[in-house]
Structures are given as C-alpha cells and as structure tokens.
Design a protein around this motif. Structure first.
Motif, mmCIF file in Angstrom:
data_model
loop_
_atom_site.group_PDB
_atom_site.id
_atom_site.type_symbol
_atom_site.label_atom_id
_atom_site.label_comp_id
_atom_site.label_asym_id
_atom_site.label_seq_id
_atom_site.Cartn_x
_atom_site.Cartn_y
_atom_site.Cartn_z
ATOM 1 N N ASP A 139 0.803 -1.214 0.000
ATOM 2 C CA ASP A 139 0.000 0.000 0.000
ATOM 3 C C ASP A 139 0.844 1.275 0.000
ATOM 4 N N GLU A 187 -5.541 -4.497 4.091
ATOM 5 C CA GLU A 187 -5.450 -3.776 2.809
ATOM 6 C C GLU A 187 -5.454 -4.776 1.634
ATOM 7 N N HIS A 250 -12.476 2.894 4.462
ATOM 8 C CA HIS A 250 -11.668 3.907 5.137
ATOM 9 C C HIS A 250 -12.477 5.055 5.731
ATOM 10 N N HIS A 266 -4.898 0.903 12.152
ATOM 11 C CA HIS A 266 -5.482 1.242 10.863
ATOM 12 C C HIS A 266 -6.165 0.056 10.156
ATOM 13 N N VAL A 270 -10.064 -0.501 9.377
ATOM 14 C CA VAL A 270 -10.547 -0.647 7.996
ATOM 15 C C VAL A 270 -11.391 -1.923 7.858
HETATM 16 ZN ZN LIG Z 1 -5.443 2.080 4.462
#
Ligand SMILES: [Zn+2]
Ligand SMILES: NC(=O)c1ccc[n+]([C@@H]2O[C@H](COP(=O)([O-])OP(=O)(O)OC[C@H]3O[C@@H](n4cnc5c(N)ncnc54)[C@H](O)[C@@H]3O)[C@@H](O)[C@H]2O)c1
Length: 364
Positions: A139, A187, A250, A266, A270
C-alpha cells in the motif's frame, strides 16, 4: 516481477517496482545503476536496523559508521514535521546535496517521512523505497503519496513524490509481528474486494501459509495487491476520481481510529469499515448475503475486529465522518462493494441508514 508505472507529471515520472523473494540481493547493484553517480543516504527505521543490520552488512549495504546511514525511531507519534527537520539537518551535516538521493528502509511511517523529506530537501531529490512491512509493501510504498501528521489529524501535511524505484522482498516479513501482518492483510483483503476475486480466493485458502510467512504465498498476494493499486493509481494519479475506490472501508475506518484514540490500528479499523460498507451495500440490495458473510469470516480468521467497539456511539462515528477531509461537500460518499471483486461509488448515502448499520455492527 517488474511493474512499470508511468504517470503524467514532473520527474521522476516512473516508479519501477521489483517484487520477488530474491530482491534483497539485487538492491545494491540496482541502486548503483539508478543513482548515476548520485550519493545515496539510507534512512532506516531503527527497529528494523536492529533486526536486519547484520544482514545489511552481508549485502554490502552501507553502515551507520560510514555517515551514509541515518537511523531513526519510526513510530506514528514520530511521523511529524520535527522528524523531517531532524532528518534534513542530519542530511545537511552529512553532506547531502541536491545531487543526493534517499533510500527508505522500513514500514509506512519511514516511507512517508522519507518520501516527504525527499520531496522538499533542497527543493526535491529522488528517493527509493525498501518497504519492510506488509502494509508498506502492498500500500504505502505504491502511489507516490507522502506525508506527516499534525496533532489535529493524520497525514494533514504531504506531497506527491514518486519513488524512483521500489524493491519489495517478502522475506522482511519473517520478523514482522503477527499484529502488524494483520494490518497489511486488511489492505490486501480490501484490494481483493475492489477488483480481484482470484486474490480473494487465494487469501481464503492460504491463511496458514500466509501466517507462517511462506514467501511464495506472500509474493502472490503482494504482487496482486500492488498491481491493483498501480492500476488504480495509474488511472488517476491525483485522486481526481477513480483513486477513491481505494478508500473502501476507510471512511468509517478513519473515524474509528480517531474515536478510539488510535487504540484501534489502521487495518483493524478498515476491517470494521469494510463490514460497515458491506452492511450499507446489503441494505441497498447490492451485495449478496453470502459475500458479506465471507468477508466477516475472513476478517475473523485473521483475528480482525468485526464489530464497532461498545464504547463508540454510532452518532460519534457520523460526526467524525462529517469532519473528515475525505468528505465531498455535504454529501456522504461511500465506496460500496457490489460483490467480491467489484465496488461502486455512491454519493446518496443517507445518514440514518449509516446510523442503523453502525448500530447493528456495534458490540453488545
Ligand atoms: Zn489504508
Ligand atoms: N503513503 C501512502 O499512500 C500510505 C498508504 C497507507 C498507509 N500509509 C501510512 O503508513 C503508516 C503505517 O505503515 P506501517 O504499518 O508499515 O507502520 P510502521 O512503519 O510504523 O511499522 C509498523 C511496526 O513494524 C515495525 N517493523 C517494520 N518492519 C519490520 C520488520 N520487517 N520486522 C519487524 N518489525 C518491523 C516498525 O518498527 C513498527 O513498529 C501510517 O503512518 C500510514 O498513514 C501511507
């Protein structure tokens, strides 16, 4: 594997991404070729140096004693202007000029800070990335966004600055703690939902292999995720439109991070955000129930949270979303999964609908 990313804009125009379980050994030579006589300054996350410094020496990479290596404590609280200034001053004192280049070795924090520093150091110098977390590999090292945080919020200062080259080797992940691997997996799962059903099935069937850091399995998910992000970014470098699909999960995710004081990491945030998006999609009659269940199961398999924490009120999430920079005007806009492998952007989401979905997802 080599991905060429051609983007419009000022130099460097292209980021070349090399992905492979033999890439570490090629970095020194590749860098020398790419530098064309420039001096490289290596900026390492100190924690990664402590684990990998000896290997670096074996690879013939420079060591701190030589003055070309700067170690710094990469952590989210340190992702701020003070660190950029610290690095810049160390660079000046080490003799770095506008003909120098930076190499970032570490996770997303290191990559974001070094990219930012490179974009403004003496009005901009090239940089290279050696991402060492799954999140950075799939990412943050792809796409050219750099940034630092302000006390008021994450990534509020930043630039677009493409790394000249990115070297991705899954072997770094052998020392990565499981909780950090999971942040990157969120992700990867996001990428699969956005546009790669084959990747999705691979992740579903290879949980064990991935958790024990099998390099082939890791390579498979890293290349697929990088390719997807590259495709999206290529279509829309500056987030004018299409790049927003990468925001799946997000909108709610960022709100949850903020409201939990970043207790929820994070990727974990998510994951809950993707489940909220799936919930909205279900209500709107888009995502089949089976797909939404598979998403929840996969998140659970990876020990990701699948509920909004009990102490977070749905109304607080909505207020946080209203305050988010990613909101467009007064409309709530959402990337919603249509099925696994396809998403759609909707700008007609009703606050009441979102409130219901969040209440439904809340821990009892
Ligand atoms: Zn992210
Ligand atoms: N620029 C972008 O487009 C973009 C995209 C997504 C995220 N980000 C940013 O990335 C950051 C998060 O990245 P991250 O999750 O990599 O965080 P990070 O850099 O803080 O790394 C996470 C932890 O793993 C450790 N670590 C790194 N590599 C290791 C290894 N090989 N073995 C053992 N430990 C290792 C680090 O020391 C750190 O403690 C956030 O600041 C986020 O805003 C940027």
């Amino acid at each position: 594997m080599k991905i060429d990313l051609s983007l419009p804009g000022s130099p460097p125009r292209t980021s070349e991404i090399s992905i492979g379980d033999d890439v570490l050994e090629t970095i020194a030579g590749g860098l020398e070729d790419a530098l064309r006589g420039r001096a490289a300054y290596w900026i390492w996350d100190e924690a990664v140096w402590n684990l990998w410094g000896r290997r670096a020496a074996e690879l013939g990479w420079p060591e701190p004693a030589g003055g070309r290596v700067i170690l710094f404590a990469a952590s989210e609280p340190n992702k701020r202007m003070a660190s950029v200034e610290f690095l810049a001053r160390r660079l000046v004192n080490a003799g770095a000029t506008r003909d120098s280049a930076l190499v970032a070795v570490g996770g997303g924090v290191t990559g974001d800070i070094v990219g930012f520093a490179a974009s403004i150091y003496m009005r901009g110098i090239p940089h290279f990335q050696v991402p060492t977390t799954l999140l950075a590999q799939v990412d943050s090292s792809v796409g050219g966004k750099t940034g630092v945080d302000l006390p008021e919020g994450k990534n509020l200062l930043g630039t677009f600055h493409q790394p000249t080259r990115v070297w991705v080797d899954p072997r770094w992940l052998v020392t990565l703690p499981e909780a950090e691997l999971r942040q990157g997996m969120a992700e990867v799962i996001k990428s699969a939902i956005i546009g790669d059903e084959v990747l999705w099935k691979f992740v579903e069937n290879n949980g064990q292999n991935l958790r024990r850091r099998d390099p082939e399995a890791l390579l498979r998910i890293i290349s697929a995720s990088c390719l997807l992000k590259t495709r999206v970014v290529e279509a829309d470098e500056k987030e004018a439109g299409y790049r927003r699909v990468l925001n799946l999960g997000h909108t709610v995710g960022h709100a949850l991070e903020k409201l939990t004081g970043y207790r929820l990491k994070h990727g974990d945030a998510v994951a809950v955000g993707m489940l909220a998006a799936a919930g909205l999609s279900r209500r709107m009659g888009m995502m089949p129930a089976g797909d939404a269940e598979r998403l929840e199961r996969l998140c659970e398999q990876w020990a990701m949270p699948v509920r909004v924490p009990a102490d977070i009120r749905p109304e607080a999430v909505i207020d946080a979303i209203r305050a988010d920079k990613k909101r467009i005007g007064d409309r709530l806009h959402f990337i919603l999964p249509v099925r696994i492998g396809e998403v759609v952007e909707r700008t007609d989401i009703d606050y009441d609908e979102l409130r219901d979905v969040l209440a439904h997802l809340r821990e009892k």
